[in-house]
Design an enzyme around this catalytic site. Structure first.
Site, PDB file in Angstrom:
ATOM      1  N   ARG A   8     -14.561  15.423 -21.018  1.00 54.12           N
ATOM      2  CA  ARG A   8     -15.749  16.257 -20.777  1.00 54.12           C
ATOM      3  C   ARG A   8     -15.444  17.725 -21.090  1.00 54.12           C
ATOM      4  O   ARG A   8     -16.280  18.471 -21.583  1.00 54.12           O
ATOM      5  CB  ARG A   8     -16.248  16.113 -19.334  1.00 54.12           C
ATOM      6  CG  ARG A   8     -15.255  16.555 -18.295  1.00 54.12           C
ATOM      7  CD  ARG A   8     -15.836  16.613 -16.887  1.00 54.12           C
ATOM      8  NE  ARG A   8     -14.762  16.725 -15.904  1.00 54.12           N
ATOM      9  CZ  ARG A   8     -14.832  17.423 -14.795  1.00 54.12           C
ATOM     10  NH1 ARG A   8     -15.929  18.058 -14.476  1.00 54.12           N
ATOM     11  NH2 ARG A   8     -13.811  17.474 -13.965  1.00 54.12           N
ATOM     12  N   GLU A  56     -33.899  14.345 -15.082  1.00 59.15           N
ATOM     13  CA  GLU A  56     -33.241  13.832 -16.281  1.00 59.15           C
ATOM     14  C   GLU A  56     -34.216  13.160 -17.253  1.00 59.15           C
ATOM     15  O   GLU A  56     -34.057  13.249 -18.472  1.00 59.15           O
ATOM     16  CB  GLU A  56     -32.126  12.858 -15.904  1.00 59.15           C
ATOM     17  CG  GLU A  56     -30.994  13.493 -15.091  1.00 59.15           C
ATOM     18  CD  GLU A  56     -31.302  13.632 -13.603  1.00 59.15           C
ATOM     19  OE1 GLU A  56     -32.346  13.125 -13.154  1.00 59.15           O
ATOM     20  OE2 GLU A  56     -30.487  14.254 -12.888  1.00 59.15           O
ATOM     21  N   PHE A  81     -27.065   8.913 -14.816  1.00 60.79           N
ATOM     22  CA  PHE A  81     -28.444   9.396 -14.938  1.00 60.79           C
ATOM     23  C   PHE A  81     -28.929   9.346 -16.391  1.00 60.79           C
ATOM     24  O   PHE A  81     -30.119   9.135 -16.640  1.00 60.79           O
ATOM     25  CB  PHE A  81     -28.549  10.803 -14.349  1.00 60.79           C
ATOM     26  CG  PHE A  81     -27.856  10.913 -13.013  1.00 60.79           C
ATOM     27  CD1 PHE A  81     -28.111   9.972 -12.017  1.00 60.79           C
ATOM     28  CD2 PHE A  81     -26.915  11.894 -12.765  1.00 60.79           C
ATOM     29  CE1 PHE A  81     -27.446  10.034 -10.798  1.00 60.79           C
ATOM     30  CE2 PHE A  81     -26.247  11.958 -11.547  1.00 60.79           C
ATOM     31  CZ  PHE A  81     -26.508  11.028 -10.556  1.00 60.79           C
ATOM     32  N   HIS A 107     -18.725  11.887 -16.760  1.00 64.75           N
ATOM     33  CA  HIS A 107     -18.493  11.207 -15.482  1.00 64.75           C
ATOM     34  C   HIS A 107     -18.802   9.709 -15.570  1.00 64.75           C
ATOM     35  O   HIS A 107     -19.414   9.131 -14.683  1.00 64.75           O
ATOM     36  CB  HIS A 107     -19.279  11.868 -14.355  1.00 64.75           C
ATOM     37  CG  HIS A 107     -18.811  13.269 -14.063  1.00 64.75           C
ATOM     38  ND1 HIS A 107     -18.930  14.286 -14.972  1.00 64.75           N
ATOM     39  CD2 HIS A 107     -18.212  13.807 -12.978  1.00 64.75           C
ATOM     40  CE1 HIS A 107     -18.430  15.399 -14.457  1.00 64.75           C
ATOM     41  NE2 HIS A 107     -17.978  15.138 -13.248  1.00 64.75           N
ATOM     42  N   ASP A 115     -16.542  10.674  -5.574  1.00 64.47           N
ATOM     43  CA  ASP A 115     -17.994  10.586  -5.399  1.00 64.47           C
ATOM     44  C   ASP A 115     -18.463   9.147  -5.136  1.00 64.47           C
ATOM     45  O   ASP A 115     -19.538   8.928  -4.572  1.00 64.47           O
ATOM     46  CB  ASP A 115     -18.737  11.157  -6.619  1.00 64.47           C
ATOM     47  CG  ASP A 115     -18.916  12.665  -6.516  1.00 64.47           C
ATOM     48  OD1 ASP A 115     -18.569  13.220  -5.461  1.00 64.47           O
ATOM     49  OD2 ASP A 115     -19.390  13.278  -7.490  1.00 64.47           O
ATOM     50  N   ARG A 165     -14.374  12.248 -16.443  1.00 60.88           N
ATOM     51  CA  ARG A 165     -14.066  13.391 -15.584  1.00 60.88           C
ATOM     52  C   ARG A 165     -12.575  13.658 -15.519  1.00 60.88           C
ATOM     53  O   ARG A 165     -12.133  14.791 -15.317  1.00 60.88           O
ATOM     54  CB  ARG A 165     -14.588  13.100 -14.173  1.00 60.88           C
ATOM     55  CG  ARG A 165     -14.179  14.120 -13.132  1.00 60.88           C
ATOM     56  CD  ARG A 165     -14.872  13.871 -11.797  1.00 60.88           C
ATOM     57  NE  ARG A 165     -14.523  14.910 -10.834  1.00 60.88           N
ATOM     58  CZ  ARG A 165     -13.578  14.779  -9.902  1.00 60.88           C
ATOM     59  NH1 ARG A 165     -12.891  13.657  -9.803  1.00 60.88           N
ATOM     60  NH2 ARG A 165     -13.317  15.766  -9.070  1.00 60.88           N
TER      61      ARG A 165
END
Lengths: 313, 275
Positions: A8, A56, A81, A107, A115, A165
């Site tokens: 990323r 989104e 998303f 991610h 998370d 990530r």
């Protein structure tokens, strides 16, 4: 070995780098610029970065509209998303009219870590792969991520780019060639073909060393383009080795493993064992512990490689 | 508006209704109700308001139109045919397997269609993207979109409303076709999305409410929209679903049903009498 860097991070850097060369490149983000790293681009080209807020679906359709007026939009959010919540907008606003929009999804996979399950998308390759005409790029390191971004810019049509990530070692040097749809043989072998994508390429290379020490010759192939799959390379390697292991940080349903099985069932039926998330949800935790827990390790690739070889007739 | 112009637009709108009815009748399928309600707006847009080139449908500086309520493709196709983007005869191939006239608008196949739509809520967002791109690249084209009143129950419509106001897309003009009916019944009974004026105003839009069948009001509204330089405009057009055909007007059943031969002939006769 260079310092570790997440794909990323390389994505954000690449956007900022190529922003000079490609003046029509614009970036949309959904309140995650710091995490998706499009903030790096925003810092350099603030007037070409549009925050869409936490919406989104709208972002994806806005990007579609913007592309019809000659811009090259990258829209970024987490894989969950982009390929989950906005699936329908990706399908109907971008892919059906085959518009020139790039989806920079970060991610992806279990390595999101703390998370947990709601944010660990292991289904994005499956949903994106089911859309006609969608190109799916899943780079293995920062160098490949950079090349994937430029290849996506130069490809006319929808591209889904999958970034992670987790900071990873850099595998590829400046001589590495990247071509959409063309798999890369990282190491030739004869007993088993390990076909890997994304961060599992690192594990595949480690597995190859372990197998070599046990006298097993493993071929390692990096599939950075999951769609269109390099069916020629996959078929040739399977035919040569007679057994295949796939490795991906994704559900074993619908991802690289499925794509390889679908191909080989038609071209070169051989035993294929799949390393990946075994049709379950993720959970919170430190990444190394999670990778162990979900079998996303070199050790599991080794075990599956031996099992695949044992299945040879 | 001058009487001659009004008569001409009225004639064009009636032709659009006849074309849309013919398309739906030919296909034995499609959405006549909302095609009739938006027909006057379509006539004004393509024959008075928008800057387009029939011989160059993808002209970069053209004004854009997005039929966000994509199921009313018969109105869009009939308008484009009336304008000359393709032969009117094509309308009889609507929804056939070998026709370019897909059930919902397909920008890749159909000359004059600026955006592929059909899934509700997506079109207004794409119109926002076009308007943003125009501002970003210094182009002066304007972007128009027609949104259904039932469609406004989609959350994405309000995501787009927020976006357009935030980015001050004054080059965007949405028309909300307030015909009051959706598939399952009156909008206020199915899932009340009203009041649209207060909602759009609260989202930061320039709001104009008109009778969507009155060309004087339509013209004033589009002119006023162009005068607003810091906000997107929504024209809330109060319309009659099925407008122009007696048995269809305000009948919920005509949202997505095709007329039989007798109904078609009656409808065409009633419309012809309005020419």
């Amino acid at each position: 070995m260079a310092d570790k860097i997440a794909t990323r991070e390389a994505y954000g850097n690449a956007l900022a780098e190529f922003g000079d060369k490609y003046p029509n490149l614009v970036v949309f983000d959904a309140d995650l610029s710091a995490a998706t790293k499009t903030g790096v681009f925003k810092k350099k080209f603030p007037e070409r970065h549009f925050n869409c807020g936490i919406a989104e679906g709208n972002m994806v359709s806005v990007a579609a509209g913007a592309s019809t007026a000659g811009l090259i939009p990258f829209c970024s959010t987490f894989a969950m998303f982009a390929a989950g919540r906005a699936f329908e907008q990706v399908r109907n606003s971008i892919a059906y009219p085959h518009l020139n929009v790039k989806i920079g999804a970060t991610h992806a996979g279990i390595s999101v870590g703390e998370d947990g399950a709601t944010h660990q998308c292991c289904e994005d390759i499956a949903t994106m792969r089911s859309i006609p005409g969608m190109v799916i790029l899943n780079p293995a390191d920062a160098a490949e991520a950079r090349l994937a971004v430029e290849a996506a810019i130069n490809y006319e049509g929808p591209v889904y780019l999958r970034f992670g990530r987790l900071a990873l070692p850099v595998i590829f040097d400046e001589n590495y060639k990247f071509e959409i749809g063309r798999g890369v043989v990282l190491s030739e072998g004869t007993d088993v073909s390990i076909i890997a994508t994304g961060l599992m390429v690192h594990e595949a290379l480690a597995a190859r060393e372990i197998l070599a020490n046990e006298g097993i010759s493993a071929e390692v192939i990096n599939i950075h383009t999951i769609k269109p799959l390099d069916t020629e390379l996959v078929t040739a390697s399977a035919a040569k080795c007679g057994a295949v292991v796939t490795a991906e940080e994704h559900n074993i349903i619908g991802g690289l493993g499925s794509a390889v099985c679908e191909t080989l069932a038609e071209t070169a039926p051989v035993p294929v064992l799949r390393v990946g998330v075994e049709d379950t949800f993720g959970r919170s935790g430190k990444v190394p512990a999670l990778m162990e827990m979900y079998g996303l390790t070199a050790a599991n690739i080794v075990a599956k490689a031996k099992a695949a070889i044992a299945l040879k007739k | 508006m001058e009487q001659a112009k009004k008569a001409e637009l009225s004639r064009i709108a009636t032709n659009i209704r006849m074309g849309a009815l013919t398309a739906v009748y030919s296909a034995s399928s499609g959405h006549p109700g909302g095609s009739m309600s938006i027909a006057d707006i379509m006539a004004y847009l393509y024959f008075s308001e928008m800057n387009v080139k029939v011989d160059d449908p993808k002209w970069a500086d053209r004004d854009r139109f997005v039929m966000s309520k994509g199921h009313t493709s018969p109105a869009l196709y009939a308008t484009l045919a009336e304008k000359g983007f393709f032969d009117k005869e094509l309308l009889t191939t609507f929804r056939q397997a070998d026709s370019i006239l897909q059930g919902h608008p397909d920008m890749k196949a159909i000359p004059g269609v600026d955006m592929t739509t059909g899934s509700l809520g997506l079109g207004i967002s794409t119109a926002c993207g076009m308007a943003l791109a125009a501002k970003h690249t210094g182009k002066t084209f304007r972007v128009y979109t027609a949104v259904g009143d039932g469609e406004s129950e989609e959350g994405q419509v309000w995501e787009a409303a927020m976006f357009a106001a935030h980015h001050k897309l004054s080059n965007l003009c949405a028309v909300l076709d307030l015909n009051g009916l959706q598939i399952d019944g009156p909008i206020t009974e199915v899932m009340n999305p009203t009041p649209h004026d207060e909602k759009f105003r609260a989202f930061g839009w320039n709001v104009i409410v008109i009778n969507g069948h009155d060309f004087d009001e339509i013209e004033s509204a589009f002119e006023a929209a162009k005068q607003c330089t810091d906000k997107p405009t929504v024209i809330i057009a109060k319309t009659v679903k099925g407008k122009g055909i007696s048995y269809m007007e305000n009948q919920v059943g005509w949202h997505g049903a095709a007329p039989n031969k007798e109904q078609y002939e009656q409808g065409m006769a009633e419309l012809a009498a309005q020419l």
